[in-house]
Design an enzyme around this catalytic site. Structure first.
Site, PDB file in Angstrom:
ATOM      1  N   THR A 172       0.804  -1.226   0.000  1.00  0.00           N
ATOM      2  CA  THR A 172       0.000   0.000   0.000  1.00  0.00           C
ATOM      3  C   THR A 172       0.838   1.277   0.000  1.00  0.00           C
ATOM      4  O   THR A 172       0.281   2.371  -0.081  1.00  0.00           O
ATOM      5  CB  THR A 172      -0.921   0.042   1.229  1.00  0.00           C
ATOM      6  OG1 THR A 172      -0.127  -0.038   2.415  1.00  0.00           O
ATOM      7  CG2 THR A 172      -1.922  -1.100   1.190  1.00  0.00           C
ATOM      8  N   LYS A 173       2.154   1.166   0.089  1.00  0.00           N
ATOM      9  CA  LYS A 173       2.996   2.367   0.152  1.00  0.00           C
ATOM     10  C   LYS A 173       2.975   3.119  -1.182  1.00  0.00           C
ATOM     11  O   LYS A 173       2.592   2.591  -2.219  1.00  0.00           O
ATOM     12  CB  LYS A 173       4.436   2.000   0.501  1.00  0.00           C
ATOM     13  CG  LYS A 173       4.607   1.224   1.791  1.00  0.00           C
ATOM     14  CD  LYS A 173       4.143   1.993   3.014  1.00  0.00           C
ATOM     15  CE  LYS A 173       4.530   1.242   4.289  1.00  0.00           C
ATOM     16  NZ  LYS A 173       3.941   1.853   5.489  1.00  0.00           N
TER      17      LYS A 173
END
Length: 344
Positions: A172-173
Site C-alpha cells: 500500500t505504500k
C-alpha cells in the site's frame, strides 16, 4: 461505498508491463541477490540522491539493521516519537535496544525536537525521526546517529541528512511491491557495507561468517516490480498532492496535518472531535492511523518517558481519507463533497 484503497487498480493499469517484469525473473532462474536487485538499488539510490541503497526484506528490517549498522547495541536507548506505527518501536526492541518515546508537534504529528533534546541521556545512541503520513520531519541534531523512518515518505526526503534512511515497500505504500520489502539509503560506505553483511546471515564470503545475523534479503520478484513502479512515482506523488489539496480547499473547517511542499501524502489525515460519528456518517470508507500512541499499546507500556499528551490526542482524533493515484475525478469529488458537508 467508495473503498479506502484498491490495489487491483494498479495491477490492472500495469497489465503487460507487470507480467513482463515478473516473467523476466521467472525466466532468469535468479530469485535472490540477482540483477534485478542490483539494478533497483542503483536506481533508487539515484532517485533519493544517495550513494548507496541496500535492498532488504521489509521496512522493519530496514530500521532494525540500520540501528545495528550505526552501532546501537542491546541496552542502548533510541529516541522515537510516541505517535507512529508500532514497527518503528518494534525495530528498536528487536535488537535489544530500548525505545524512549517523545511527544510530537501538534501541527505536524512529527517528532518534537525540544522533547527529543530533553530525552537525551548518557545511554542515548540514536534518534529515529518518523516522516509520518509522508510529511518530512525535522531531523534533530543531538550528537548521535540519526536513522530516519521514511516508510511512508518515498520521494519526500532526498539527499544526505542522516546516517541512514529506511524505507518500506509494503504493497500500500507510495512505492509498493507485491509483498514485503524494504531498503536503506545512505552516503556512508561503512554503513552500507555493514548492512550488506547483516542482510545475509553475516557472511563476508562463502566461507566466512563475521556477524551474527539473520536473513533479510529482498527477492528478485519484489525488485523487478519496484523498478517498474519507480518510474511512475513522481507522477503518483503529484496526484496524491492534488487530491489532498482538493480536500483541504473545500473543508477548511477540519483540522488538517500542516502542509509541506515535499509532503507525498501516503495518507491524507484530518483530526475530528468525534471520530466514530464522523466515520459513520461520512459515506465513504476511511481508516485510522493510529488509534493508540505506541506507549498506550499493552506491549509498550513498560517503557518510561515523559507524558506524550499530543500524541495521545492525535491518536484519539485522526482519520485517514481515501487518497491514491488511481482514484477517478468523480471519486475525488465524492470524497471532497462528503467532507464539505460535515461543516453543516
Amino acid at each position: 461505498m467508495l473503498p479506502f484503497v484498491d490495489l487491483t487498480r494498479q495491477t490492472t493499469h500495469e497489465g503487460d508491463a507487470l507480467r513482463e517484469a515478473i516473467g523476466r525473473v521467472l525466466a532468469s532462474g535468479r530469485f535472490v541477490l540477482g540483477p534485478e536487485l542490483e539494478a533497483f538499488e542503483a536506481e533508487f539510490a539515484a532517485f533519493t540522491g544517495q550513494r548507496h541503497c541496500v535492498g532488504l526484506s521489509s521496512g522493519a528490517a530496514a530500521l532494525a539493521l540500520s540501528l545495528r549498522a550505526v552501532g546501537v547495541a542491546p541496552g542502548d536507548e533510541v529516541i522515537v516519537p510516541a505517535f507512529t506505527a508500532v514497527p518503528s518501536a518494534a525495530a528498536i526492541c528487536s535488537i535489544g535496544a530500548l525505545p524512549v518515546f517523545v511527544d510530537v508537534l501538534p501541527e505536524t504529528a512529527t517528532m518534537d525536537p525540544d522533547a527529543a533534546r530533553r530525552a537525551m541521556t548518557e545511554k542515548t545512541r540514536a534518534v529515529m525521526p518518523v516522516h509520518l503520513y509522508g510529511r518530512p520531519s525535522d531531523v534533530p541534531a543531538l550528537g548521535v546517529p540519526v536513522v530516519e523512518d521514511a516508510a511512508q515518505a518515498h520521494g519526500a526526503v532526498t539527499g544526505s541528512r542522516s546516517a541512514a534512511v529506511a524505507y518500506s515497500f509494503y504493497p500500500t505504500k507510495n512505492l509498493g511491491g507485491v509483498g514485503d520489502g524494504g531498503a536503506v539509503v545512505t552516503d556512508d560506505d561503512a554503513v552500507a557495507s555493514e548492512l550488506r553483511l547483516l542482510r545475509s546471515h553475516g557472511f563476508e564470503s562463502p566461507d566466512d561468517c563475521i556477524r551474527i545475523a539473520m536473513n533479510a534479503r529482498m527477492s528478485e520478484l519484489e525488485a523487478a516490480v519496484l523498478r517498474l513502479r519507480l518510474g511512475g512515482l513522481q507522477a503518483a506523488n503529484a496526484k496524491r498532492r492534488s487530491i489532498a489539496a482538493r480536500y483541504r480547499e473545500g473543508s477548511a473547517h477540519l483540522r488538517w496535518q500542516d502542509p509541506h511542499p515535499d509532503h507525498v501524502y501516503h495518507l491524507c489525515v484530518a483530526r475530528v472531535d468525534d471520530r466514530d460519528a464522523f466515520r459513520a456518517t461520512l459515506g465513504v470508507a476511511t481508516d485510522v492511523h493510529y488509534s493508540k500512541a505506541v506507549p498506550e499499546q499493552p506491549a509498550y507500556r513498560s517503557f518510561s518517558g515523559e507524558p506524550c499528551v499530543v500524541s495521545e490526542a492525535w491518536a484519539r482524533e485522526c482519520v485517514s481519507l481515501p487518497c491514491h493515484p488511481f482514484m477517478s475525478d468523480l471519486e475525488i469529488d465524492e470524497v471532497a463533497g462528503a467532507l464539505a458537508a460535515t461543516a453543516r
